[in-house]
Each structure stands twice: as C-alpha cells, then as structure tokens.
Design a protein around this motif. Structure first.
Motif, PDB file in Angstrom:
ATOM      1  N   ARG A   1      65.912 -78.051  95.601  1.00 17.66           N
ATOM      2  CA  ARG A   1      66.207 -76.921  96.486  1.00 17.66           C
ATOM      3  C   ARG A   1      64.928 -76.184  96.865  1.00 17.66           C
ATOM      4  O   ARG A   1      64.719 -75.836  98.028  1.00 17.66           O
ATOM      5  N   LYS A   2      64.035 -75.975  95.899  1.00 15.58           N
ATOM      6  CA  LYS A   2      62.750 -75.311  96.183  1.00 15.58           C
ATOM      7  C   LYS A   2      61.899 -76.155  97.120  1.00 15.58           C
ATOM      8  O   LYS A   2      61.295 -75.632  98.067  1.00 15.58           O
ATOM      9  N   GLN A   3      61.842 -77.448  96.870  1.00 14.29           N
ATOM     10  CA  GLN A   3      61.066 -78.346  97.729  1.00 14.29           C
ATOM     11  C   GLN A   3      61.641 -78.351  99.146  1.00 14.29           C
ATOM     12  O   GLN A   3      60.900 -78.360 100.130  1.00 14.29           O
ATOM     13  N   TRP A   4      62.978 -78.350  99.250  1.00 13.71           N
ATOM     14  CA  TRP A   4      63.605 -78.347 100.567  1.00 13.71           C
ATOM     15  C   TRP A   4      63.281 -77.065 101.327  1.00 13.71           C
ATOM     16  O   TRP A   4      62.980 -77.102 102.511  1.00 13.71           O
ATOM     17  N   ARG A   5      63.338 -75.942 100.647  1.00 16.09           N
ATOM     18  CA  ARG A   5      63.013 -74.671 101.316  1.00 16.09           C
ATOM     19  C   ARG A   5      61.590 -74.690 101.864  1.00 16.09           C
ATOM     20  O   ARG A   5      61.350 -74.291 103.002  1.00 16.09           O
ATOM     21  N   THR A   6      60.659 -75.152 101.046  1.00 15.46           N
ATOM     22  CA  THR A   6      59.265 -75.229 101.493  1.00 15.46           C
ATOM     23  C   THR A   6      59.140 -76.172 102.689  1.00 15.46           C
ATOM     24  O   THR A   6      58.541 -75.824 103.709  1.00 15.46           O
ATOM     25  N   CYS A   7      59.717 -77.342 102.564  1.00 14.74           N
ATOM     26  CA  CYS A   7      59.661 -78.351 103.632  1.00 14.74           C
ATOM     27  C   CYS A   7      60.299 -77.824 104.910  1.00 14.74           C
ATOM     28  O   CYS A   7      59.731 -77.959 106.001  1.00 14.74           O
ATOM     29  N   SER A   8      61.469 -77.225 104.795  1.00 15.99           N
ATOM     30  CA  SER A   8      62.171 -76.761 105.995  1.00 15.99           C
ATOM     31  C   SER A   8      61.445 -75.588 106.655  1.00 15.99           C
ATOM     32  O   SER A   8      61.393 -75.509 107.885  1.00 15.99           O
ATOM     33  N   GLU A   9      60.871 -74.699 105.851  1.00  8.96           N
ATOM     34  CA  GLU A   9      60.111 -73.583 106.430  1.00  8.96           C
ATOM     35  C   GLU A   9      58.881 -74.082 107.183  1.00  8.96           C
ATOM     36  O   GLU A   9      58.576 -73.601 108.271  1.00  8.96           O
ATOM     37  N   GLU A  10      58.175 -75.048 106.602  1.00  3.16           N
ATOM     38  CA  GLU A  10      57.005 -75.620 107.271  1.00  3.16           C
ATOM     39  C   GLU A  10      57.407 -76.317 108.563  1.00  3.16           C
ATOM     40  O   GLU A  10      56.738 -76.179 109.595  1.00  3.16           O
ATOM     41  N   LEU A  11      58.507 -77.047 108.518  1.00  4.02           N
ATOM     42  CA  LEU A  11      58.972 -77.773 109.700  1.00  4.02           C
ATOM     43  C   LEU A  11      59.437 -76.804 110.779  1.00  4.02           C
ATOM     44  O   LEU A  11      59.113 -76.981 111.962  1.00  4.02           O
ATOM     45  N   ARG A  12      60.168 -75.781 110.397  1.00  2.00           N
ATOM     46  CA  ARG A  12      60.608 -74.769 111.372  1.00  2.00           C
ATOM     47  C   ARG A  12      59.412 -74.106 112.037  1.00  2.00           C
ATOM     48  O   ARG A  12      59.392 -73.898 113.249  1.00  2.00           O
TER      49      ARG A  12
ATOM     50  N   SER B   1      56.311 -75.303 112.335  1.00  2.00           N
ATOM     51  CA  SER B   1      55.550 -76.216 113.191  1.00  2.00           C
ATOM     52  C   SER B   1      56.305 -76.559 114.479  1.00  2.00           C
ATOM     53  O   SER B   1      55.692 -76.754 115.516  1.00  2.00           O
ATOM     54  N   LEU B   2      57.641 -76.620 114.414  1.00  2.00           N
ATOM     55  CA  LEU B   2      58.426 -76.951 115.603  1.00  2.00           C
ATOM     56  C   LEU B   2      58.772 -75.716 116.425  1.00  2.00           C
ATOM     57  O   LEU B   2      59.123 -75.838 117.601  1.00  2.00           O
ATOM     58  N   GLY B   3      58.700 -74.552 115.786  1.00  2.00           N
ATOM     59  CA  GLY B   3      59.095 -73.330 116.473  1.00  2.00           C
ATOM     60  C   GLY B   3      60.575 -73.308 116.791  1.00  2.00           C
ATOM     61  O   GLY B   3      60.989 -72.793 117.828  1.00  2.00           O
ATOM     62  N   ASN B   4      61.366 -73.880 115.894  1.00  2.00           N
ATOM     63  CA  ASN B   4      62.791 -74.017 116.150  1.00  2.00           C
ATOM     64  C   ASN B   4      63.535 -74.020 114.824  1.00  2.00           C
ATOM     65  O   ASN B   4      62.991 -74.456 113.803  1.00  2.00           O
ATOM     66  N   ILE B   5      64.795 -73.560 114.835  1.00  2.00           N
ATOM     67  CA  ILE B   5      65.588 -73.611 113.606  1.00  2.00           C
ATOM     68  C   ILE B   5      66.337 -74.936 113.474  1.00  2.00           C
ATOM     69  O   ILE B   5      66.888 -75.238 112.426  1.00  2.00           O
ATOM     70  N   VAL B   6      66.347 -75.724 114.542  1.00  2.00           N
ATOM     71  CA  VAL B   6      66.985 -77.036 114.503  1.00  2.00           C
ATOM     72  C   VAL B   6      65.972 -78.033 113.960  1.00  2.00           C
ATOM     73  O   VAL B   6      64.905 -78.230 114.547  1.00  2.00           O
ATOM     74  N   LEU B   7      66.305 -78.652 112.848  1.00  2.00           N
ATOM     75  CA  LEU B   7      65.380 -79.578 112.190  1.00  2.00           C
ATOM     76  C   LEU B   7      65.848 -81.017 112.389  1.00  2.00           C
ATOM     77  O   LEU B   7      66.965 -81.360 112.006  1.00  2.00           O
TER      78      LEU B   7
END
Length: 90
Positions: free
Chosen positions: A43-54, A56-62
């Motif tokens: 869960r912690k790794q996912w939060r970090t990954c998703s925040e970085e991806l959001r 970098s993409l400038g979007n909440i859709v991953l």
C-alpha cells in the motif's frame, strides 16, 4: 463419437489454459511489484508510485500499464485485460 471428441478437446485444452492462466498471473505479479508479502508495504509503495505518476502525467487517471506497484484491484484488472486478450474467459 462426439462425446469422445469433446472429452479429448477438453482434456487437451484445459491443461493449456491452466498453464496460460498461471503465466498471466506470474506476469501480473512481476509487473505489479512482485508477490504480496506485507499488504501495508505494498500500500505504501502504491501510494508513492501513484503520486509520482499523477504528478508526471498531470492527471488523476493512471494508465494501468504504467503502474509498477498495484493493489489487489489493479492486479485483478490487469489480469482481466490480459486474459481477455488471450481468449480466456473470466
């Protein structure tokens, strides 16, 4: 005779399908951060990954394929997409 053909085809197809299902599961686990040993760590790794991806993409859709760590729902979705592509009903 038809019964023998059906039995033969099922007996031939089922092991292949089972092998393909396991391969897809292995691919999903590898792509989504490996096997889950500790759900809190994932869960912690996912939060970090998703925040970085959001960010970098400038979007909440991953995009599912861009996630490198996934929770159960992300793993299930990726498995479903790959299984459907492989003609395996889920």
């Amino acid at each position: 005779t038809l019964g023998l053909v059906v039995d033969y085809r099922i007996g031939t197809i089922m092991p292949l399908r089972s092998c393909l299902v396991q391969k897809i599961a292995d691919i999903v686990a590898k792509h989504m951060g490996g096997p889950v040993v500790d759900a809190d760590d994932v869960r912690k790794q996912w939060r970090t990954c998703s925040e970085e991806l959001r960010s970098s993409l400038g979007n909440i859709v991953l995009p599912l394929g861009r996630l490198r760590t996934g929770l159960a729902r992300h793993r299930a979705l990726l498995f479903k997409v790959l299984a459907d592509a492989g003609g395996i009903p889920c």
